[in-house]
Design an enzyme around this catalytic site. Structure first.
Site, PDB file in Angstrom:
ATOM      1  N   LYS A 107       0.975  -1.192  -0.031  1.00  0.00           N
ATOM      2  CA  LYS A 107      -0.022  -0.197  -0.111  1.00  0.00           C
ATOM      3  C   LYS A 107       0.842   1.147  -0.142  1.00  0.00           C
ATOM      4  O   LYS A 107       2.113   1.163   0.574  1.00  0.00           O
ATOM      5  CB  LYS A 107      -0.867   0.029   1.090  1.00  0.00           C
ATOM      6  CG  LYS A 107      -2.174   0.795   1.126  1.00  0.00           C
ATOM      7  CD  LYS A 107      -3.268  -0.023   0.310  1.00  0.00           C
ATOM      8  CE  LYS A 107      -4.361   0.995   0.069  1.00  0.00           C
ATOM      9  NZ  LYS A 107      -5.308  -0.137  -0.572  1.00  0.00           N
ATOM     10  N   GLY A 219     -21.951   5.383   2.676  1.00  0.00           N
ATOM     11  CA  GLY A 219     -20.923   5.813   1.582  1.00  0.00           C
ATOM     12  C   GLY A 219     -21.556   5.516   0.214  1.00  0.00           C
ATOM     13  O   GLY A 219     -22.167   4.756  -0.221  1.00  0.00           O
ATOM     14  N   GLY A 224     -19.687   2.557  -2.852  1.00  0.00           N
ATOM     15  CA  GLY A 224     -21.075   2.440  -2.302  1.00  0.00           C
ATOM     16  C   GLY A 224     -22.031   2.807  -3.396  1.00  0.00           C
ATOM     17  O   GLY A 224     -23.039   2.489  -3.645  1.00  0.00           O
TER      18      GLY A 224
HETATM   19  P1  NAD Z   1     -14.634   7.544  -2.210  1.00  0.00           P
HETATM   20  O1  NAD Z   1     -13.996   8.562  -1.739  1.00  0.00           O
HETATM   21  O2  NAD Z   1     -15.070   7.433  -3.766  1.00  0.00           O
HETATM   22  O3  NAD Z   1     -16.161   7.360  -1.533  1.00  0.00           O
HETATM   23  C1  NAD Z   1     -16.194   7.249  -0.152  1.00  0.00           C
HETATM   24  C2  NAD Z   1     -17.741   7.635   0.243  1.00  0.00           C
HETATM   25  O4  NAD Z   1     -17.691   7.742   1.636  1.00  0.00           O
HETATM   26  C3  NAD Z   1     -18.093   9.143   0.016  1.00  0.00           C
HETATM   27  O5  NAD Z   1     -19.442   8.982  -0.509  1.00  0.00           O
HETATM   28  C4  NAD Z   1     -18.146   9.926   0.980  1.00  0.00           C
HETATM   29  O6  NAD Z   1     -18.759  10.996   1.320  1.00  0.00           O
HETATM   30  C5  NAD Z   1     -18.536   8.835   2.264  1.00  0.00           C
HETATM   31  N1  NAD Z   1     -18.055   9.163   3.552  1.00  0.00           N
HETATM   32  C6  NAD Z   1     -17.003   9.968   3.922  1.00  0.00           C
HETATM   33  N2  NAD Z   1     -16.825  10.068   5.201  1.00  0.00           N
HETATM   34  C7  NAD Z   1     -18.137   9.607   5.458  1.00  0.00           C
HETATM   35  C8  NAD Z   1     -18.602   9.450   7.028  1.00  0.00           C
HETATM   36  N3  NAD Z   1     -18.058   9.889   8.136  1.00  0.00           N
HETATM   37  N4  NAD Z   1     -19.732   8.901   6.937  1.00  0.00           N
HETATM   38  C9  NAD Z   1     -20.503   8.357   5.842  1.00  0.00           C
HETATM   39  N5  NAD Z   1     -19.663   8.525   4.659  1.00  0.00           N
HETATM   40  C10 NAD Z   1     -18.638   9.004   4.498  1.00  0.00           C
HETATM   41  O7  NAD Z   1     -14.009   6.153  -1.820  1.00  0.00           O
HETATM   42  P2  NAD Z   1     -14.492   4.574  -2.368  1.00  0.00           P
HETATM   43  O8  NAD Z   1     -13.283   4.216  -3.311  1.00  0.00           O
HETATM   44  O9  NAD Z   1     -15.483   4.301  -2.603  1.00  0.00           O
HETATM   45  O10 NAD Z   1     -13.711   3.684  -0.991  1.00  0.00           O
HETATM   46  C11 NAD Z   1     -14.682   3.465  -0.034  1.00  0.00           C
HETATM   47  C12 NAD Z   1     -13.980   2.335   0.799  1.00  0.00           C
HETATM   48  O11 NAD Z   1     -13.864   1.200   0.097  1.00  0.00           O
HETATM   49  C13 NAD Z   1     -12.734   2.614   1.642  1.00  0.00           C
HETATM   50  O12 NAD Z   1     -12.607   1.981   2.742  1.00  0.00           O
HETATM   51  C14 NAD Z   1     -11.716   2.109   0.405  1.00  0.00           C
HETATM   52  O13 NAD Z   1     -10.532   1.673   1.052  1.00  0.00           O
HETATM   53  C15 NAD Z   1     -12.600   0.771   0.381  1.00  0.00           C
HETATM   54  N6  NAD Z   1     -12.185   0.235  -0.779  1.00  0.00           N
HETATM   55  C16 NAD Z   1     -12.190   0.565  -2.291  1.00  0.00           C
HETATM   56  C17 NAD Z   1     -11.636  -0.015  -3.262  1.00  0.00           C
HETATM   57  C18 NAD Z   1     -11.809   0.599  -4.343  1.00  0.00           C
HETATM   58  O14 NAD Z   1     -11.729  -0.051  -5.570  1.00  0.00           O
HETATM   59  N7  NAD Z   1     -12.275   2.181  -4.696  1.00  0.00           N
HETATM   60  C19 NAD Z   1     -11.386  -1.556  -3.160  1.00  0.00           C
HETATM   61  C20 NAD Z   1     -11.299  -1.808  -1.990  1.00  0.00           C
HETATM   62  C21 NAD Z   1     -11.607  -1.096  -0.952  1.00  0.00           C
END
Ligand code: NAD
Length: 417
Positions: A107, A219, A224
């Site tokens: 990472k 999210g 999400g």
């Molecule tokens: P992103 O930044 O696109 O979306 C994050 C979402 O969470 C946004 O809608 C944001 O407003 C919301 N958020 C932020 N703070 C919040 C809070 N306090 N309460 C509720 N919602 C809140 O990020 P993402 O890529 O969708 O990643 C989300 C999670 O999934 C992270 O934990 C990331 O590590 C994990 N993840 C992502 C991927 C990927 O392919 N993008 C893969 C594996 C895991």
């Protein structure tokens, strides 16, 4: 209530310790598996648009490479620390092993506030990162990808900087690239798609129907939002969604295409959306629903709210959303938690497909990507579920035992322990 700040690496180490103890691994193996094998920290001077220079802190952690080159995303976040990067590199190691990918876990991150950076500043930061760690990256050593606040465009600048430095093409050094630069079809919503395949596996196994089922999703970003769209198309009733600024609830089901449009047009905010009643993120987690999908942040299901969770199934698409204490409570309450290292592995799986396509310089159709992803997610779910039945513990422990045993076996075969 504890006042100690949450440290995700302590959670990650506790999860490894639980598995190594249950597997009865020797002391030296336990020591090897609870710490990263390589860590880099560096300073990144970046020229800003106003002519001044800002200096950012960067990290790259290669947790364990016994099973193959390390793989893992790059996060740009104001709260990024060495321990958040260590935790995520640790989780990547077990995620790749659960999916039986021939990869280790890594990472990277930069402590910065991306919202305050212009496009030009982001490009200079991306290129500075590669100048700092490029000599340690390659398709057979360590391969970054996008994560929170990093995008395919940022990956494009990074691969360009890397290829300029080495003087030849080497597209597989970074995944999550735009398709014209060697990205894979299906990568952009692969984590959400993988989550849907896991939900389907739970549905087949336990008879928890998705069609018409009430789903709550915390999210609404890449993961999400993508999942909400897929669940909506699959006939599920998405009754609660949220972003950093609040949550929306509608017992009849939210109009997800309209909510996605609102989110994209309103600086990724959800609170002004009029398709339901306003609730808090805390209320979303404990609302009456059939499926709960945390897709935002770490440590949101805690000792405090775990007794109130009403969903019989929790599918973790965020990394590390459930604390160790909450995990115990959910298990005692017979709530099925499909752990992050299995449920959100769709992203790294399609990243792996991207590396394979780059290496062959031959590209797959979207249908081929989805067929392979569905097979890999279903196989991994079956393997974890068998271990879960055999051990009668939480599904997380079963997933860790399977993954840790696979990594430990590779370490032994290499003669490391
Ligand atoms: P992103 O930044 O696109 O979306 C994050 C979402 O969470 C946004 O809608 C944001 O407003 C919301 N958020 C932020 N703070 C919040 C809070 N306090 N309460 C509720 N919602 C809140 O990020 P993402 O890529 O969708 O990643 C989300 C999670 O999934 C992270 O934990 C990331 O590590 C994990 N993840 C992502 C991927 C990927 O392919 N993008 C893969 C594996 C895991």
């Amino acid at each position: 209530m504890s006042t100690t700040p949450y440290n995700p690496f302590q959670t990650a180490q506790a999860q490894v310790d639980a598995a190594t103890e249950r597997l009865g691994l020797e002391r030296s193996m336990r020591e090897l598996l609870r710490w990263p094998m390589h860590e880099m920290q560096f300073r990144l001077p970046v020229r800003m648009d106003n002519g001044t220079v800002e200096v950012y802190q960067g990290y790259r952690v290669r947790y364990n490479h016994a099973r193959g080159p390390t793989k893992g995303g790059l996060r740009w976040h104001p709260d990024e620390t060495l321990d958040t990067v260590r935790a995520l590199a640790c989780w990547m190691t077990w995620k790749c092993a659960v999916l039986d990918l021939p990869l280790g876990g890594g990472k990277g991150g930069v402590t910065c506030t991306p919202a305050s950076l212009s496009e030009g500043e982001k490009e200079r930061l991306a290129r500075a990162y590669i100048r700092a760690v490029g000599h340690q990256l390659s398709v057979d050593k360590d391969v970054p990808a996008p994560d929170v606040n990093t995008t395919p465009q940022i990956m494009a600048w990074m691969v360009d900087e890397y290829e300029t430095l080495i003087g030849r093409h080497h597209a597989g050094v970074i995944t999550g690239k735009p398709i014209p630069l060697g990205g894979s079809r299906g990568r952009s919503n692969s984590t959400s798609m993988g989550g849907l395949y896991i939900a389907r596996a739970v549905e087949n196994l336990l008879g928890h129907k998705l069609t018409g089922a009430r789903c709550a999703i915390q999210g609404f970003g890449n993961v999400g939002g993508g999942l909400a769209e897929l669940l909506h198309e699959a006939g599920a009733k998405v009754i609660a969604i949220s972003a950093f600024d609040g949550a929306i609830y509608n017992e009849k089901g939210i109009d997800i295409p309209a909510a996605l449009k609102h989110y994209a047009r309103n600086r990724q905010e959800i609170s002004g959306f009029d398709g339901g009643q306003k609730i808090t993120n805390e209320e979303l987690l404990t609302c009456r629903c059939d499926w709960l999908f945390p897709c935002a942040l770490e440590n949101v299901i805690t000792e405090q709210n775990a007794p109130e969770i009403q969903a019989p199934v929790v599918i973790e698409l965020a990394n590390g959303p459930t604390s160790t204490a909450a995990d115990r409570i959910l298990h005692e309450r017979s709530i099925l938690v499909v752990p992050d290292i299995l449920a959100n592995a769709g992203g790294v799986t399609v990243s792996y497909f991207e590396q394979v396509q780059n290496t062959y310089n031959y590209y797959w159709s979207l249908e081929q990507v989805h067929t392979e992803l569905a097979r890999r997610m279903a196989d991994a779910f079956d393997a974890v579920h068998r271990e879960h039945e055999r051990t009668s513990g939480p599904m997380r422990l079963a997933a860790y035992m399977l993954a840790v045993e696979r990594v430990a076996e590779a370490c032994r075969l290499r003669g490391w322990v």
